[in-house]
Design a protein around this motif. Structure first.
Motif, mmCIF file in Angstrom:
data_model
loop_
_atom_site.group_PDB
_atom_site.id
_atom_site.type_symbol
_atom_site.label_atom_id
_atom_site.label_comp_id
_atom_site.label_asym_id
_atom_site.label_seq_id
_atom_site.Cartn_x
_atom_site.Cartn_y
_atom_site.Cartn_z
ATOM 1 N N GLY A 13 -84.574 105.886 -63.004
ATOM 2 C CA GLY A 13 -83.724 106.525 -62.008
ATOM 3 C C GLY A 13 -84.485 107.527 -61.167
ATOM 4 N N ALA A 14 -85.348 108.321 -61.825
ATOM 5 C CA ALA A 14 -86.124 109.323 -61.096
ATOM 6 C C ALA A 14 -87.112 108.657 -60.141
ATOM 7 C CB ALA A 14 -86.861 110.231 -62.080
ATOM 8 N N GLU A 15 -87.733 107.559 -60.587
ATOM 9 C CA GLU A 15 -88.684 106.853 -59.724
ATOM 10 C C GLU A 15 -87.978 106.226 -58.533
ATOM 11 O OE1 GLU A 15 -90.292 104.179 -62.550
ATOM 12 O OE2 GLU A 15 -91.914 105.525 -63.176
ATOM 13 N N ALA A 16 -86.799 105.662 -58.784
ATOM 14 C CA ALA A 16 -86.036 105.063 -57.689
ATOM 15 C C ALA A 16 -85.621 106.127 -56.678
ATOM 16 C CB ALA A 16 -84.803 104.349 -58.244
ATOM 17 N N ASP A 17 -85.203 107.288 -57.181
ATOM 18 C CA ASP A 17 -84.833 108.386 -56.283
ATOM 19 C C ASP A 17 -86.020 108.810 -55.431
ATOM 20 O OD1 ASP A 17 -82.176 108.562 -57.022
ATOM 21 O OD2 ASP A 17 -82.533 110.091 -58.557
ATOM 22 N N ALA A 18 -87.187 108.945 -56.068
ATOM 23 C CA ALA A 18 -88.375 109.378 -55.332
ATOM 24 C C ALA A 18 -88.737 108.372 -54.242
ATOM 25 C CB ALA A 18 -89.544 109.567 -56.299
ATOM 26 N N ALA A 19 -88.614 107.085 -54.565
ATOM 27 C CA ALA A 19 -88.915 106.055 -53.568
ATOM 28 C C ALA A 19 -87.936 106.120 -52.405
ATOM 29 C CB ALA A 19 -88.871 104.676 -54.227
ATOM 30 N N LEU A 20 -86.674 106.381 -52.712
ATOM 31 C CA LEU A 20 -85.669 106.474 -51.652
ATOM 32 C C LEU A 20 -85.912 107.698 -50.771
ATOM 33 C CD1 LEU A 20 -82.462 105.436 -53.641
ATOM 34 C CD2 LEU A 20 -83.512 104.186 -51.739
ATOM 35 N N VAL A 21 -86.306 108.805 -51.376
ATOM 36 C CA VAL A 21 -86.591 110.004 -50.580
ATOM 37 C C VAL A 21 -87.771 109.744 -49.650
ATOM 38 C CG1 VAL A 21 -87.330 112.416 -50.659
ATOM 39 C CG2 VAL A 21 -85.613 111.595 -52.272
ATOM 40 N N ARG A 22 -88.786 109.044 -50.153
ATOM 41 C CA ARG A 22 -89.923 108.701 -49.284
ATOM 42 C C ARG A 22 -89.469 107.818 -48.127
ATOM 43 N NH1 ARG A 22 -92.536 108.132 -54.352
ATOM 44 N NH2 ARG A 22 -92.297 105.858 -54.278
ATOM 45 N N ALA A 23 -88.549 106.909 -48.420
ATOM 46 C CA ALA A 23 -88.035 106.035 -47.361
ATOM 47 C C ALA A 23 -87.229 106.833 -46.339
ATOM 48 C CB ALA A 23 -87.175 104.929 -47.969
ATOM 49 N N VAL A 24 -86.473 107.820 -46.817
ATOM 50 C CA VAL A 24 -85.730 108.691 -45.898
ATOM 51 C C VAL A 24 -86.702 109.416 -44.974
ATOM 52 C CG1 VAL A 24 -84.334 110.795 -45.758
ATOM 53 C CG2 VAL A 24 -83.725 109.004 -47.392
ATOM 54 N N ALA A 25 -87.793 109.909 -45.539
ATOM 55 C CA ALA A 25 -88.790 110.614 -44.733
ATOM 56 C C ALA A 25 -89.382 109.706 -43.659
ATOM 57 C CB ALA A 25 -89.900 111.153 -45.634
ATOM 58 N N LEU A 35 -78.975 106.818 -51.356
ATOM 59 C CA LEU A 35 -78.984 108.093 -52.073
ATOM 60 C C LEU A 35 -77.585 108.695 -52.141
ATOM 61 C CD1 LEU A 35 -82.302 109.767 -50.850
ATOM 62 C CD2 LEU A 35 -81.727 109.089 -53.185
ATOM 63 N N LEU A 36 -76.839 108.562 -51.061
ATOM 64 C CA LEU A 36 -75.464 109.060 -51.072
ATOM 65 C C LEU A 36 -74.626 108.306 -52.098
ATOM 66 C CD1 LEU A 36 -74.845 109.521 -47.245
ATOM 67 C CD2 LEU A 36 -74.971 111.333 -48.958
ATOM 68 N N GLU A 37 -74.804 107.003 -52.170
ATOM 69 C CA GLU A 37 -74.053 106.211 -53.142
ATOM 70 C C GLU A 37 -74.407 106.612 -54.572
ATOM 71 O OE1 GLU A 37 -74.802 102.131 -52.330
ATOM 72 O OE2 GLU A 37 -73.658 102.110 -50.448
ATOM 73 N N ARG A 38 -75.659 106.970 -54.797
ATOM 74 C CA ARG A 38 -76.120 107.314 -56.141
ATOM 75 C C ARG A 38 -75.672 108.706 -56.582
ATOM 76 N NH1 ARG A 38 -80.653 104.368 -58.097
ATOM 77 N NH2 ARG A 38 -81.593 106.226 -59.024
ATOM 78 N N HIS A 39 -75.574 109.651 -55.638
ATOM 79 C CA HIS A 39 -75.415 111.049 -56.051
ATOM 80 C C HIS A 39 -74.251 111.812 -55.422
ATOM 81 C CE1 HIS A 39 -79.226 111.001 -58.243
ATOM 82 N NE2 HIS A 39 -79.769 110.408 -57.205
ATOM 83 N N LEU A 40 -73.676 111.312 -54.340
ATOM 84 C CA LEU A 40 -72.695 112.113 -53.607
ATOM 85 C C LEU A 40 -71.491 112.499 -54.459
ATOM 86 C CD1 LEU A 40 -71.710 113.419 -51.000
ATOM 87 C CD2 LEU A 40 -70.741 111.201 -50.336
ATOM 88 N N ASP A 41 -70.900 111.548 -55.158
ATOM 89 C CA ASP A 41 -69.684 111.838 -55.918
ATOM 90 C C ASP A 41 -69.918 112.915 -56.970
ATOM 91 O OD1 ASP A 41 -68.246 110.039 -54.458
ATOM 92 O OD2 ASP A 41 -68.296 108.440 -55.958
#
Length: 203
Positions: A13-25, A35-41
């Motif tokens: 999960g942490a690796e997937a989050d990091a990859a998504l943050v890099r993609a956001v950048a 990322l919103l789907e994973r953490h917003l709620d």
């Protein structure tokens, strides 16, 4: 003899989050949605339990993710995204409480709706509404500790980091919160006098 291809383990999960943050950048709008789907709620849930107002909780969550988008390019690959999000959201909630002139450790008003998973947190409570009211009446630091560990499922180490305290101090906060919840729910007849489960199994 055929040689099977080595299976690649899926990212954590942490690796997937990091990859998504890099993609956001890099400007990937889909990564923002993921990322919103994973953490917003869960961010909204934490903010709601601290503020007691759905609209305010949604505003805090929006501000939290806006901060993430603006800092994505400088994201450290070793950082835990969920810990960072909860820390930012909690600090934004505390800022709102201070600006409203509310004492941080003062009880919050009764919540109009039950916390979504209160019955799982205190399994001997007869109604989630009563449990949510008692959680809302805890001092802020105890309320945050209960929410992070029991509602959000974080480890004591991660929850302590978010609150800026030692693990021992977090455990003390949890013990006091559980004891208070058990006492209050026993007084109101929601649980029996020996209701350890109602207080998360505190000694």
């Amino acid at each position: 003899m055929a040689i099977g291809l080595a299976e690649t383990a899926p990212p954590s999960g942490a690796e997937a989050d990091a990859a998504l943050v890099r993609a956001v950048a890099a400007g990937d709008a889909r990564a923002c949605r993921d990322l919103l789907e994973r953490h917003l709620d869960r961010v909204i849930g934490l903010a709601y339990r601290l503020l007691g107002e759905r609209s305010a909780a949604e505003d805090v969550a929006q501000d939290t993710f806006l901060r993430l988008w603006s800092r994505a390019a400088a994201w450290r690959p070793d950082a835990r995204l969920d810990t960072w999000l909860y820390t930012v959201a909690r600090n934004l909630c505390l800022d709102r409480l201070r600006k409203a002139g509310r004492e941080i450790d003062a009880p919050l008003p009764e919540l109009p709706d039950p916390a979504p998973s209160a019955e799982r947190l205190i399994d001997e409570a007869r109604t989630a509404r009563r449990v949510a009211e008692e959680i809302a009446a805890l001092p802020e630091r105890q309320r945050s500790a209960i929410s992070l560990v029991h509602e959000e499922g974080l480890s004591n180490i991660d929850a302590a980091a978010i609150l800026g305290v030692s693990v021992e101090a977090l455990e003390s906060l949890l013990a006091r919160a559980r004891r208070r919840l058990r006492e209050r729910l026993t007084e109101t007849g929601e649980v029996s006098g020996g209701g350890r489960a109602a207080a998360g199994g505190a000694p």
